[in-house]
Design a protein around this motif. Structure first.
Motif, PDB file in Angstrom:
ATOM      1  N   ALA A  23      -2.308  -4.487  -0.807  1.00 23.35           N
ATOM      2  CA  ALA A  23      -2.300  -5.429  -1.928  1.00 23.35           C
ATOM      3  C   ALA A  23      -3.432  -6.447  -1.824  1.00 23.35           C
ATOM      4  N   ALA A  24      -3.898  -6.672  -0.597  1.00 23.83           N
ATOM      5  CA  ALA A  24      -4.918  -7.699  -0.395  1.00 23.83           C
ATOM      6  C   ALA A  24      -6.229  -7.371  -1.085  1.00 23.83           C
ATOM      7  N   GLY A  25      -6.555  -6.130  -1.299  1.00 22.27           N
ATOM      8  CA  GLY A  25      -7.809  -5.820  -1.977  1.00 22.27           C
ATOM      9  C   GLY A  25      -8.525  -4.641  -1.355  1.00 22.27           C
ATOM     10  N   VAL A  26      -9.450  -4.107  -2.111  1.00 26.53           N
ATOM     11  CA  VAL A  26     -10.140  -2.894  -1.699  1.00 26.53           C
ATOM     12  C   VAL A  26     -11.631  -3.096  -1.867  1.00 26.53           C
ATOM     13  N   GLY A  27     -12.413  -2.435  -1.053  1.00 26.09           N
ATOM     14  CA  GLY A  27     -13.845  -2.432  -1.260  1.00 26.09           C
ATOM     15  C   GLY A  27     -14.529  -3.675  -0.743  1.00 26.09           C
ATOM     16  N   ASP A  28     -13.864  -4.355   0.166  1.00 26.73           N
ATOM     17  CA  ASP A  28     -14.404  -5.596   0.666  1.00 26.73           C
ATOM     18  C   ASP A  28     -14.896  -5.462   2.099  1.00 26.73           C
ATOM     19  N   GLY A  29     -15.050  -4.250   2.532  1.00 27.88           N
ATOM     20  CA  GLY A  29     -15.498  -4.079   3.907  1.00 27.88           C
ATOM     21  C   GLY A  29     -14.346  -3.945   4.867  1.00 27.88           C
ATOM     22  N   GLY A  30     -13.142  -3.941   4.382  1.00 28.09           N
ATOM     23  CA  GLY A  30     -12.004  -3.679   5.237  1.00 28.09           C
ATOM     24  C   GLY A  30     -11.452  -4.909   5.933  1.00 28.09           C
ATOM     25  N   GLU A  31     -12.154  -6.039   5.856  1.00 27.73           N
ATOM     26  CA  GLU A  31     -11.719  -7.191   6.634  1.00 27.73           C
ATOM     27  C   GLU A  31     -10.358  -7.735   6.195  1.00 27.73           C
ATOM     28  N   LEU A  32      -9.995  -7.465   4.934  1.00 29.29           N
ATOM     29  CA  LEU A  32      -8.754  -8.048   4.441  1.00 29.29           C
ATOM     30  C   LEU A  32      -7.518  -7.309   4.937  1.00 29.29           C
ATOM     31  N   HIS A  33      -7.706  -6.082   5.449  1.00 30.66           N
ATOM     32  CA  HIS A  33      -6.540  -5.304   5.881  1.00 30.66           C
ATOM     33  C   HIS A  33      -6.268  -5.595   7.341  1.00 30.66           C
ATOM     34  N   GLN A  34      -5.662  -6.690   7.616  1.00 32.13           N
ATOM     35  CA  GLN A  34      -5.542  -7.074   9.019  1.00 32.13           C
ATOM     36  C   GLN A  34      -4.210  -6.752   9.663  1.00 32.13           C
ATOM     37  N   SER A  35      -3.181  -6.426   8.854  1.00 30.80           N
ATOM     38  CA  SER A  35      -1.885  -6.225   9.493  1.00 30.80           C
ATOM     39  C   SER A  35      -1.744  -4.795  10.000  1.00 30.80           C
ATOM     40  N   ALA A  36      -1.036  -4.646  11.125  1.00 30.13           N
ATOM     41  CA  ALA A  36      -0.836  -3.320  11.717  1.00 30.13           C
ATOM     42  C   ALA A  36       0.193  -2.549  10.909  1.00 30.13           C
ATOM     43  N   SER A  37       0.075  -1.235  10.858  1.00 29.32           N
ATOM     44  CA  SER A  37       1.093  -0.401  10.218  1.00 29.32           C
ATOM     45  C   SER A  37       1.942   0.222  11.312  1.00 29.32           C
ATOM     46  N   ALA A  38       3.222   0.424  11.006  1.00 25.77           N
ATOM     47  CA  ALA A  38       4.080   1.104  11.980  1.00 25.77           C
ATOM     48  C   ALA A  38       3.590   2.540  12.127  1.00 25.77           C
ATOM     49  N   PRO A  39       3.744   3.134  13.333  1.00 25.19           N
ATOM     50  CA  PRO A  39       3.201   4.483  13.564  1.00 25.19           C
ATOM     51  C   PRO A  39       3.629   5.506  12.526  1.00 25.19           C
ATOM     52  N   ASP A  40       4.867   5.428  12.006  1.00 21.17           N
ATOM     53  CA  ASP A  40       5.284   6.460  11.055  1.00 21.17           C
ATOM     54  C   ASP A  40       4.794   6.173   9.636  1.00 21.17           C
ATOM     55  N   GLN A  41       4.095   5.085   9.447  1.00 21.61           N
ATOM     56  CA  GLN A  41       3.613   4.761   8.107  1.00 21.61           C
ATOM     57  C   GLN A  41       2.104   4.835   7.970  1.00 21.61           C
ATOM     58  N   ARG A  42       1.443   4.949   9.065  1.00 19.82           N
ATOM     59  CA  ARG A  42      -0.004   4.801   8.945  1.00 19.82           C
ATOM     60  C   ARG A  42      -0.687   6.118   8.579  1.00 19.82           C
ATOM     61  N   ILE A  43      -1.799   5.990   7.957  1.00 20.83           N
ATOM     62  CA  ILE A  43      -2.553   7.165   7.538  1.00 20.83           C
ATOM     63  C   ILE A  43      -3.336   7.684   8.740  1.00 20.83           C
ATOM     64  N   THR A  44      -3.398   8.999   8.846  1.00 18.67           N
ATOM     65  CA  THR A  44      -4.082   9.596   9.999  1.00 18.67           C
ATOM     66  C   THR A  44      -5.043  10.669   9.504  1.00 18.67           C
ATOM     67  N   THR A  45      -5.878  11.113  10.405  1.00 18.68           N
ATOM     68  CA  THR A  45      -6.663  12.309  10.117  1.00 18.68           C
ATOM     69  C   THR A  45      -5.719  13.500  10.182  1.00 18.68           C
ATOM     70  N   ASN A  46      -6.224  14.664   9.883  1.00 13.63           N
ATOM     71  CA  ASN A  46      -5.388  15.853   9.939  1.00 13.63           C
ATOM     72  C   ASN A  46      -4.907  16.149  11.346  1.00 13.63           C
ATOM     73  N   HIS A  47      -5.525  15.506  12.303  1.00 18.15           N
ATOM     74  CA  HIS A  47      -5.148  15.767  13.682  1.00 18.15           C
ATOM     75  C   HIS A  47      -4.368  14.609  14.265  1.00 18.15           C
ATOM     76  N   GLY A  48      -3.949  13.723  13.398  1.00 13.64           N
ATOM     77  CA  GLY A  48      -3.030  12.671  13.824  1.00 13.64           C
ATOM     78  C   GLY A  48      -3.680  11.412  14.327  1.00 13.64           C
ATOM     79  N   VAL A  49      -5.003  11.323  14.276  1.00  8.49           N
ATOM     80  CA  VAL A  49      -5.658  10.104  14.744  1.00  8.49           C
ATOM     81  C   VAL A  49      -5.508   9.033  13.660  1.00  8.49           C
ATOM     82  N   PRO A  50      -4.908   7.884  13.998  1.00  6.56           N
ATOM     83  CA  PRO A  50      -4.699   6.847  12.973  1.00  6.56           C
ATOM     84  C   PRO A  50      -6.031   6.324  12.433  1.00  6.56           C
ATOM     85  N   ILE A  51      -6.051   6.098  11.126  1.00 15.80           N
ATOM     86  CA  ILE A  51      -7.295   5.652  10.475  1.00 15.80           C
ATOM     87  C   ILE A  51      -7.242   4.145  10.250  1.00 15.80           C
ATOM     88  N   SER A  52      -8.305   3.471  10.646  1.00 16.45           N
ATOM     89  CA  SER A  52      -8.301   2.011  10.529  1.00 16.45           C
ATOM     90  C   SER A  52      -8.797   1.553   9.162  1.00 16.45           C
TER      91      SER A  52
END
Ligand code: HDE
Length: 708
Positions: A23-52
């Motif tokens: 909700a904080a915003g998109v396209g700003d260089g990523g700095e606004l996304h500061q909160s951690a996601s729980a492991p079962d909610q976070r987006i990963t690569t196809n091989h399970g590596v969490p994406i920052s």
């Protein structure tokens, strides 16, 4: 989401995502996304590596060009590109096993990867060994580099350490890889030789590429004719980085050390094994695991700070160089055990897809230009080899230690059944009570080392890559006399198969920069005059010898992991057979009985002894040591059997221990066996035989062949 969920877990997950972190915003260089996601909610690569950061590609600076190493971007785009374009090709020869990796020492402080910091953690692995040059149906024992590829199914996504049994490589820049492979593989017009580097085009390329000289030293050493996959070292080859919680980096080199020691065959033996058992190495690994004799490796790292790397007399980014252990000792941090054979060769061994880009957070690449090219190549290869962007869903490739979930969809052979409408990100569907899908995790996700790269874009080789001979010299001079003789012999053998004289001369000219004695011994073996030395791009210098680079004298004298063959005939003394068998097995060896007929023999006391192998199908090249327990009549019979004479002659020629009872003496004589400490009379005790069988009889070698 790619992973199936139960209805209960779905609604729980949807509820917990009611306030999406985007909700904080998109396209700003990523700095606004500061909160951690729980492991079962976070987006990963196809091989399970969490994406920052799922908004921005990796660039050389905010306004700079995108980087090839951005595997998050490439995986996503390529998956999209290939959604409707399947294709398949063939694959090379290899075999594999399942196992477990246990961390024994934490690298906390250096890396935030759980697989490298949670001591005692058992991580499932799948390891594939391979030859490089031959096709899938080629033999196991050509002179060739071996692949040693390990897939760790970590809690933070798969980590693929796709290494070789040699710590350096032929070329410095990925752009030369297709040329190297074309040159070594069968020649384009005639379609041969299969799985052999001993031909014109390979040595033509080598002669013109002095940077390959160090690797060629290793390739011509006995390491490329291994006794067993259980006895090969493994190396990550390229320099990688470790990143700690604060994203501080160190350089790292990865090593596997077999607990049985690094051991090889003799060249003549390897050639004969190719005829006797094309599946020698894969059978050896399968049998050992099947019998519960699990192969083990120590896992070790060499860690260097930027300052330590800068102090080296060569460039840490140059894959034709190693870091001598004597300068930077290996630190053992874990153990690998292979303990389960695949259930299905195709489903697992053939379909496994290794990607050097598979790294959990806390492990990262360096700018090694060979590695940088590999970061692209493997994903691309898998797409055409496995025919679909969904190859990560094949069970052997799936991340097992954690979920994998993202918004990549459809494509050939889609096996997941994603639910709901959320196939894009960001979305606000959760605000309407729907499952909005996973979110990026800037804290726990994969982050790249922020290496400064603001430089002109160039197609140039670094000057620090210019020294092509110093480490080749160090390798040659560090070898024992026996190993040097084998290396020279291998060069003579290979170059003798080269029909173009100018190619031989060019290689000789390069060898003079390695070591003058080496060059003249090879020239002598070829019966050619030495040409003038080639002009090196950078003058080689003498490095300290590195005894760690030897094989001979380094591996333990042991019967563990060895196979003993006992040749018997009708009328043989069962007590002697039993003594050899019991002592050998007690010391850790496997034993097989070989008889003229597969039905076995009738021993002197009238009892029956079953045979495991029939003589003509079980030449001594398939055993580490042999014992001959014959009757007088049995020996008489075998004197007229070429396979029996060759059995003994080859065992002697391949420097193996030969135990024998008195009745076998005439067969020894016919085979030209001369008395030496490795030829042991068997009596009541088999102690002497077992001691000799624990190693090769290196002192015999000069008696059985002319050393180059
Ligand atoms: Fe590979 N390599 N490689 N390689 N490599 C492949 O990927 C490539 C290199 C290694 O058991 C391919 O899945 C490039 C070094 C192993 O499945 C392909 C370059 C090292 C395996 C590929 C290299 C390796 C491969 C073919 C130069 C040691 C077998 C099939 C830039 C560190 C993995 C496949 C298995 C396989 C590309 C150099 C190891 C074509 C472009 C250096 C063990 O993608």
């Amino acid at each position: 989401m790619a992973r199936a969920q139960t209805p209960a877990s779905r609604s729980k997950a949807a509820a917990s995502r009611a306030k999406p972190s985007v909700a904080a915003g998109v396209g700003d260089g990523g700095e606004l996304h500061q909160s951690a996601s729980a492991p079962d909610q976070r987006i990963t690569t196809n091989h399970g590596v969490p994406i920052s950061d799922n908004q921005n590609s990796l660039k050389a600076g905010r306004r700079g060009p995108s980087l090839l190493e951005d595997f998050v971007l490439r995986e996503k785009i390529q998956h999209f590109d290939h959604e409707r374009i399947p294709e398949r090709i063939v694959h090379a020869r290899g075999n594999a096993a399942h196992g477990v990796f246990e961390l024994t020492e934490s690298l906390a402080g250096f890396s935030r990867a759980k697989v490298l910091t949670e001591v005692g953690e058992q991580t499932e692995v799948f390891v594939r060994f391979s030859t490089v040059a031959g096709g899938a149906g080629s033999v196991d024992t050509p002179r060739d580099v071996r692949g040693f590829a390990v897939k760790f199914y970590t809690k933070e996504g798969n980590w693929d350490l796709v290494g070789n049994n040699i710590p350096v490589f032929f070329i410095q820049d990925a752009i030369k890889f297709p040329d190297l492979v074309h040159a070594v593989k069968m020649e384009a017009d005639r379609g041969y030789p299969q799985a052999a580097s001993a031909h014109d085009t390979f040595w033509d390329f080598i002669g013109l590429m002095p940077e390959s000289t160090h690797m060629v030293m290793w390739q011509m050493s006995d390491r490329t004719i291994p006794r067993s996959y259980r006895m090969v070292e493994g190396f990550g080859v390229n320099t990688f980085r470790l990143l700690n919680d604060d994203d501080e980096a160190v350089f790292v080199k990865f090593h596997w050390r077999p607990r049985l020691g690094t051991q090889s065959t003799c060249w003549d033996e390897a050639v004969k094994i190719a005829g006797a058992d094309a599946d020698y190495l894969r059978r050896d690994l399968y049998d050992a695991i099947d019998k519960g004799d699990f192969p083990e490796w120590d896992f070790a790292v060499q860690i260097l700070t930027q300052e330590e790397a800068d102090a080296l007399p060569f460039d840490i980014l140059d894959a034709t160089k190693l870091i001598p252990e004597e300068l930077h000792p290996l630190r053992v941090i874990g153990k690998l055990t292979l303990n389960r054979n695949p259930d299905n060769f195709f489903a697992e061994t053939e379909q496994v897809a290794f990607l050097p880009t598979n790294m959990p957070p806390g492990i990262d690449v360096s700018e090694d230009p060979l590695l940088q090219g590999r970061l692209f190549s493997y994903q691309d290869t898998q797409l055409s080899r496995l025919g679909t962007v969904n190859f990560h869903q094949i069970p052997i490739n799936q991340a097992k230690g954690c979920p994998f979930q993202n918004f990549q969809r459809d494509g050939q052979m889609q096996m997941a059944v994603p639910r709901g409408r959320a196939n894009y990100e960001p979305n606000s569907l959760a605000e309407a009570g729907e499952d909005g899908g996973p979110r990026e995790d800037p804290v726990g996700g994969f982050r790249s080392f922020q290496a400064p790269v603001e430089q002109a874009k160039v197609r140039l080789r670094a000057e620090t890559f210019a020294d092509h001979f110093s480490q080749a010299r160090m390798f040659f001079r560090s070898q024992t006399e026996i190993e040097q003789a084998h290396l020279v012999g291998a060069l003579v053998f290979e170059l003798s198969k080269v029909t173009l004289e100018h190619v031989r001369l060019r290689v000789l000219a390069n060898l003079r920069n390695v070591d003058e004695t080496l060059a003249s011994r090879v020239a002598d073996g070829l019966g050619m005059a030495l040409p003038a030395a080639s002009a090196p791009a950078s003058k080689p210098f003498d490095m300290e010898e590195s005894p760690a680079l030897r094989i001979v004298g380094k591996y333990p004298d042991t019967l563990k992991g060895r196979l003993i063959g006992i040749l018997v005939t009708d009328g043989a003394d069962g007590a002697v057979v039993a003594s050899v068998r019991t002592s050998s097995e007690a010391a850790g060896a496997q034993v097989q009985i070989i008889a003229p007929k597969i039905g076995g023999v009738t021993l002197r006391d009238g009892s029956k002894l079953k045979a495991d192998r029939q003589l003509q199908g079980a030449p001594s090249v398939l055993f580490d040591a042999v014992a001959l327990v014959l009757s007088d009549a049995g020996c008489e019979l075998l004197l007229g059997e070429g396979a029996a004479v060759d059995f003994v002659k080859d065992a002697f020629g391949h420097l193996k221990a030969i135990g024998h009872n008195p009745a076998a003496q005439r067969l020894l004589d016919k085979a030209g066996v001369e008395p030496d400490p490795g030829v042991i009379a068997l009596g009541k005790s088999s102690k002497g035989f077992c001691a000799a069988a624990a190693t090769r009889q290196w002192n015999r070698e000069s008696k059985v062949r002319i050393l180059a």
